[in-house]
Design a protein around this motif. Structure first.
Motif, PDB file in Angstrom:
ATOM      1  N   PRO A   1       0.813  -1.233   0.000  1.00  0.00           N
ATOM      2  CA  PRO A   1       0.000   0.000   0.000  1.00  0.00           C
ATOM      3  C   PRO A   1       0.837   1.268   0.000  1.00  0.00           C
ATOM      4  CG  PRO A   1      -0.910  -1.596   1.534  1.00  0.00           C
ATOM      5  CD  PRO A   1       0.396  -2.152   1.066  1.00  0.00           C
ATOM      6  N   VAL A   2       1.963   1.242   0.705  1.00  0.00           N
ATOM      7  CA  VAL A   2       2.845   2.409   0.738  1.00  0.00           C
ATOM      8  C   VAL A   2       3.451   2.646  -0.642  1.00  0.00           C
ATOM      9  CG1 VAL A   2       4.897   3.426   1.786  1.00  0.00           C
ATOM     10  CG2 VAL A   2       3.359   2.004   3.172  1.00  0.00           C
ATOM     11  N   VAL A   3       3.915   1.564  -1.275  1.00  0.00           N
ATOM     12  CA  VAL A   3       4.512   1.675  -2.616  1.00  0.00           C
ATOM     13  C   VAL A   3       3.487   2.177  -3.619  1.00  0.00           C
ATOM     14  CG1 VAL A   3       5.541   0.362  -4.509  1.00  0.00           C
ATOM     15  CG2 VAL A   3       6.199  -0.141  -2.140  1.00  0.00           C
ATOM     16  N   ILE A   4       2.295   1.608  -3.572  1.00  0.00           N
ATOM     17  CA  ILE A   4       1.237   1.989  -4.513  1.00  0.00           C
ATOM     18  C   ILE A   4       0.877   3.466  -4.347  1.00  0.00           C
ATOM     19  CG2 ILE A   4      -1.169   1.595  -5.144  1.00  0.00           C
ATOM     20  CD1 ILE A   4      -0.642  -1.344  -4.019  1.00  0.00           C
ATOM     21  N   THR A   5       0.748   3.888  -3.104  1.00  0.00           N
ATOM     22  CA  THR A   5       0.407   5.287  -2.830  1.00  0.00           C
ATOM     23  C   THR A   5       1.494   6.220  -3.348  1.00  0.00           C
ATOM     24  OG1 THR A   5      -0.828   4.594  -0.864  1.00  0.00           O
ATOM     25  CG2 THR A   5      -0.219   6.923  -1.022  1.00  0.00           C
ATOM     26  N   ALA A   6       2.740   5.832  -3.166  1.00  0.00           N
ATOM     27  CA  ALA A   6       3.861   6.648  -3.649  1.00  0.00           C
ATOM     28  C   ALA A   6       3.858   6.742  -5.172  1.00  0.00           C
ATOM     29  CB  ALA A   6       5.177   6.057  -3.161  1.00  0.00           C
ATOM     30  N   ILE A   7       3.308   5.731  -5.842  1.00  0.00           N
ATOM     31  CA  ILE A   7       3.250   5.738  -7.306  1.00  0.00           C
ATOM     32  C   ILE A   7       2.125   6.642  -7.809  1.00  0.00           C
ATOM     33  CG2 ILE A   7       2.755   4.343  -9.349  1.00  0.00           C
ATOM     34  CD1 ILE A   7       4.134   2.000  -7.911  1.00  0.00           C
ATOM     35  N   TYR A   8       0.933   6.498  -7.198  1.00  0.00           N
ATOM     36  CA  TYR A   8      -0.197   7.218  -7.794  1.00  0.00           C
ATOM     37  C   TYR A   8      -0.304   8.683  -7.358  1.00  0.00           C
ATOM     38  CZ  TYR A   8      -3.576   6.771  -3.840  1.00  0.00           C
ATOM     39  OH  TYR A   8      -4.251   6.869  -2.645  1.00  0.00           O
ATOM     40  N   ILE A   9       0.332   9.075  -6.277  1.00  0.00           N
ATOM     41  CA  ILE A   9       0.275  10.489  -5.864  1.00  0.00           C
ATOM     42  C   ILE A   9       0.851  11.416  -6.944  1.00  0.00           C
ATOM     43  CG2 ILE A   9       1.326  12.173  -4.298  1.00  0.00           C
ATOM     44  CD1 ILE A   9       0.703  10.352  -1.983  1.00  0.00           C
ATOM     45  N   PRO A  10       2.077  11.187  -7.435  1.00  0.00           N
ATOM     46  CA  PRO A  10       2.582  12.097  -8.482  1.00  0.00           C
ATOM     47  C   PRO A  10       1.784  12.027  -9.775  1.00  0.00           C
ATOM     48  CG  PRO A  10       4.100  10.250  -8.123  1.00  0.00           C
ATOM     49  CD  PRO A  10       3.100  10.208  -7.019  1.00  0.00           C
ATOM     50  N   ILE A  11       1.239  10.845 -10.094  1.00  0.00           N
ATOM     51  CA  ILE A  11       0.423  10.730 -11.304  1.00  0.00           C
ATOM     52  C   ILE A  11      -0.836  11.577 -11.162  1.00  0.00           C
ATOM     53  CG2 ILE A  11      -0.951   9.144 -12.711  1.00  0.00           C
ATOM     54  CD1 ILE A  11       1.064   6.957 -12.016  1.00  0.00           C
ATOM     55  N   ALA A  12      -1.470  11.512  -9.991  1.00  0.00           N
ATOM     56  CA  ALA A  12      -2.682  12.296  -9.749  1.00  0.00           C
ATOM     57  C   ALA A  12      -2.386  13.786  -9.777  1.00  0.00           C
ATOM     58  CB  ALA A  12      -3.297  11.891  -8.406  1.00  0.00           C
ATOM     59  N   ILE A  13      -1.272  14.188  -9.208  1.00  0.00           N
ATOM     60  CA  ILE A  13      -0.901  15.605  -9.212  1.00  0.00           C
ATOM     61  C   ILE A  13      -0.686  16.096 -10.640  1.00  0.00           C
ATOM     62  CG2 ILE A  13       0.905  17.248  -8.550  1.00  0.00           C
ATOM     63  CD1 ILE A  13       1.271  15.623  -5.970  1.00  0.00           C
ATOM     64  N   ALA A  14      -0.011  15.269 -11.445  1.00  0.00           N
ATOM     65  CA  ALA A  14       0.269  15.653 -12.830  1.00  0.00           C
ATOM     66  C   ALA A  14      -1.010  15.754 -13.659  1.00  0.00           C
ATOM     67  CB  ALA A  14       1.227  14.647 -13.459  1.00  0.00           C
ATOM     68  N   GLY A  15      -2.003  14.907 -13.360  1.00  0.00           N
ATOM     69  CA  GLY A  15      -3.229  14.885 -14.157  1.00  0.00           C
ATOM     70  C   GLY A  15      -4.368  15.689 -13.578  1.00  0.00           C
ATOM     71  N   ALA A  16      -4.098  16.471 -12.520  1.00  0.00           N
ATOM     72  CA  ALA A  16      -5.173  17.163 -11.814  1.00  0.00           C
ATOM     73  C   ALA A  16      -5.893  18.197 -12.671  1.00  0.00           C
ATOM     74  CB  ALA A  16      -4.621  17.832 -10.555  1.00  0.00           C
ATOM     75  N   ASN A  17      -5.267  18.665 -13.722  1.00  0.00           N
ATOM     76  CA  ASN A  17      -5.890  19.692 -14.562  1.00  0.00           C
ATOM     77  C   ASN A  17      -6.676  19.130 -15.737  1.00  0.00           C
ATOM     78  OD1 ASN A  17      -4.829  21.857 -13.034  1.00  0.00           O
ATOM     79  ND2 ASN A  17      -2.870  21.691 -14.104  1.00  0.00           N
ATOM     80  N   SER A  18      -6.747  17.801 -15.833  1.00  0.00           N
ATOM     81  CA  SER A  18      -7.456  17.209 -16.980  1.00  0.00           C
ATOM     82  C   SER A  18      -8.247  15.992 -16.541  1.00  0.00           C
ATOM     83  CB  SER A  18      -6.457  16.829 -18.076  1.00  0.00           C
ATOM     84  OG  SER A  18      -5.474  15.945 -17.564  1.00  0.00           O
ATOM     85  N   PHE A  19      -9.059  16.160 -15.518  1.00  0.00           N
ATOM     86  CA  PHE A  19      -9.793  15.043 -14.930  1.00  0.00           C
ATOM     87  C   PHE A  19     -10.734  14.369 -15.936  1.00  0.00           C
ATOM     88  CE2 PHE A  19     -13.839  13.693 -13.011  1.00  0.00           C
ATOM     89  CZ  PHE A  19     -13.389  12.598 -12.274  1.00  0.00           C
ATOM     90  N   SER A  20     -11.601  15.140 -16.571  1.00  0.00           N
ATOM     91  CA  SER A  20     -12.647  14.546 -17.399  1.00  0.00           C
ATOM     92  C   SER A  20     -12.078  13.771 -18.577  1.00  0.00           C
ATOM     93  CB  SER A  20     -13.613  15.634 -17.905  1.00  0.00           C
ATOM     94  OG  SER A  20     -12.918  16.615 -18.644  1.00  0.00           O
ATOM     95  N   LYS A  21     -11.091  14.363 -19.253  1.00  0.00           N
ATOM     96  CA  LYS A  21     -10.507  13.680 -20.406  1.00  0.00           C
ATOM     97  C   LYS A  21      -9.712  12.457 -19.976  1.00  0.00           C
ATOM     98  CE  LYS A  21     -11.122  14.516 -23.856  1.00  0.00           C
ATOM     99  NZ  LYS A  21     -12.140  13.951 -24.770  1.00  0.00           N
ATOM    100  N   SER A  22      -8.990  12.572 -18.857  1.00  0.00           N
ATOM    101  CA  SER A  22      -8.245  11.420 -18.338  1.00  0.00           C
ATOM    102  C   SER A  22      -9.196  10.288 -17.981  1.00  0.00           C
ATOM    103  CB  SER A  22      -7.436  11.832 -17.095  1.00  0.00           C
ATOM    104  OG  SER A  22      -6.488  12.816 -17.408  1.00  0.00           O
ATOM    105  N   LEU A  23     -10.330  10.631 -17.362  1.00  0.00           N
ATOM    106  CA  LEU A  23     -11.309   9.626 -16.961  1.00  0.00           C
ATOM    107  C   LEU A  23     -11.884   8.908 -18.170  1.00  0.00           C
ATOM    108  CD1 LEU A  23     -13.089   8.334 -14.749  1.00  0.00           C
ATOM    109  CD2 LEU A  23     -14.708  10.209 -15.088  1.00  0.00           C
ATOM    110  N   GLU A  24     -12.287   9.651 -19.177  1.00  0.00           N
ATOM    111  CA  GLU A  24     -12.897   9.053 -20.365  1.00  0.00           C
ATOM    112  C   GLU A  24     -11.918   8.139 -21.088  1.00  0.00           C
ATOM    113  OE1 GLU A  24     -14.931  10.386 -24.614  1.00  0.00           O
ATOM    114  OE2 GLU A  24     -14.714  11.851 -22.998  1.00  0.00           O
ATOM    115  N   ASN A  25     -10.706   8.617 -21.319  1.00  0.00           N
ATOM    116  CA  ASN A  25      -9.706   7.809 -22.019  1.00  0.00           C
ATOM    117  C   ASN A  25      -9.356   6.557 -21.226  1.00  0.00           C
ATOM    118  OD1 ASN A  25      -9.566   9.639 -24.105  1.00  0.00           O
ATOM    119  ND2 ASN A  25      -7.832  10.750 -23.260  1.00  0.00           N
ATOM    120  N   PHE A  26      -9.223   6.710 -19.915  1.00  0.00           N
ATOM    121  CA  PHE A  26      -8.848   5.579 -19.078  1.00  0.00           C
ATOM    122  C   PHE A  26      -9.936   4.513 -19.080  1.00  0.00           C
ATOM    123  CE2 PHE A  26      -8.791   3.553 -14.825  1.00  0.00           C
ATOM    124  CZ  PHE A  26      -7.597   2.862 -14.963  1.00  0.00           C
TER     125      PHE A  26
END
Length: 416
Positions: free
Chosen positions: A278-303
């Protein structure tokens, strides 16, 4: 709303049935995949599931962070919101299986009540948008179905992770019925609400300038604030904080299940204490979420589209193996004796072939901003140059057509 209803009604059957594998085999979803994908093939889908868990965690966290930032009147950044949501998720997720269930058992109640408040605040602003007709509208419906499918089918790769401790004698129909009910009600109701509000704020002809401006400025968090705060003031902000509970509830599942999937990827990885993951996973997705914070809707649809493509192949292979080659009989798995035996599970050649041909079907049927396949373009026709996405349908169809004869030959000449 009809597309939401019928697509979810059909798609929810898949994770609901996959959930029955848990009590009957006593295995997590990625572990039971060894009986269809083979020892090494299961490593591939487990890795893809890890990627999916990171992706969902990132997207969910962005939604929570945007909401917290709007509640705080811009006094905290998206990055700070991401860290807050991630740390709360990590703290709860590390408590273990029992407490994950306890949190999930109760956290839905304030979330559901809050959505009722959202509906009440939004109702007077909602409008009926006439449905279009013709090939362009039909191709748009197909693409929309792909997004809905990708969201609902996301549970097939981890559905049985949370009922493996139920007795083996638990009737499969009960597991199926409760899982289906637990999926279909929130999926349909919340997607209906979201679609209705987005018709007003971000549709082809938005009718509420304040909602539209809030959505353009702050996406989901801004839109929630525009609906709730003018209507009920600070209580609206309190409701928005409660909605963050739903983000935490979803992320706990992702973090926990990814830790389970990692153990399937490699024997040596299984030796790492589970609390580390859980610690490793959290460390991975935090920077990804920060980087994608300005494009939520498009990121969600594509994903969700990409998720639907590979999971369509995954679930097709698992269910064909189960119904065609094992007669739908869980007793034919002999899970207790063979679940961790490479020499007693399929080699996985048939599944690999199905995966490759399923990927070909995806490429031919998809219609995304970054790529439009040949068949996807034909679906759209001249009326819709963006095409119509039938990637998940062709992915499953191509995979199934190849898996049946390939698995027959694999069993005949290899014997397992």
């Amino acid at each position: 709303m009809l597309v939401v209803l019928f697509t979810n009604a059909a798609t929810a059957v898949l994770p609901a049935y996959m959930a029955t594998f848990g009590p009957k085999l006593g295995l997590r979803q990625m572990t039971s995949a060894r009986y269809s994908w083979g020892w090494h093939g299961a490593k591939v889908v487990a890795l893809l599931n890890c990627v999916a868990c990171v992706g969902w965690s990132s997207i969910n966290t962005i939604a929570g962070a945007q909401t917290l930032r709007v509640v705080a009147d811009e006094r905290i950044s998206d990055a700070a919101g991401v860290v807050i949501v991630a740390v709360i998720t990590l703290a709860l997720g590390m408590l273990g299986y029992k407490y994950v269930h306890i949190y999930e058992k109760w956290s839905w109640i304030p979330t559901a009540l809050t959505f009722v408040v959202v509906l009440g605040c939004a109702a007077k602003h909602l409008v009926n948008v006439p449905m279009g007709t013709g090939q362009a509208e039909a191709s748009n419906v197909l693409s929309f179905m792909g997004v809905i499918f990708g969201f609902a089918v996301g549970w097939v790769s981890l559905a049985s992770d949370y009922n493996v401790y139920q007795p083996e004698t638990t009737p499969a129909w009960k597991t199926f019925a409760w899982t289906y009910t637990g999926l279909i009600i929130p999926l349909v109701l919340i997607e209906w609400l979201g679609a209705a509000i987005m018709c007003v704020a971000g549709g082809a002809a938005p009718s509420n300038a304040d909602w539209t401006a809030a959505y353009k400025a702050n996406e989901l968090g801004g839109l929630l604030g525009a609906v709730l705060v003018p209507a009920v003031g600070n209580f609206g902000k309190f409701c928005m904080v409660l909605l963050v509970l739903s983000v935490v509830a979803n992320n706990i599942i992702n973090v926990y299940s990814m830790g389970l999937s990692i153990s399937v990827i490699g024997v040596w990885l299984a030796k790492v204490p589970r609390l580390i993951w859980p610690v490793v996973i959290t460390a991975i997705y935090i920077p990804i979420a920060i980087a994608g914070a300005n494009s939520f809707s498009k990121s969600l649809e594509n994903f969700m589209n990409v998720l639907g493509y590979w999971l369509s192949i995954f679930v097709t292979v698992v269910l064909l193996e189960h119904f065609v080659f094992r007669g739908g009989d869980f007793a034919r798995y002999d899970a207790a004796a063979t679940w961790n035996r490479q020499d007693r599970t399929p080699v996985g050649v048939a599944a690999l072939a199905a995966f490759l041909f399923g990927a070909l079907g995806t490429a031919m049927g998809m219609a995304q901003v970054w790529y439009i396949g040949k068949i996807g373009a034909l679906v759209g026709g001249a009326a819709n140059p963006f095409g119509g996405d039938i990637g998940f349908e062709l992915a499953g169809a191509f995979a199934g057509i190849v898996y049946l004869p390939a698995r027959y030959l694999e069993r005949k000449y290899i014997g397992r």
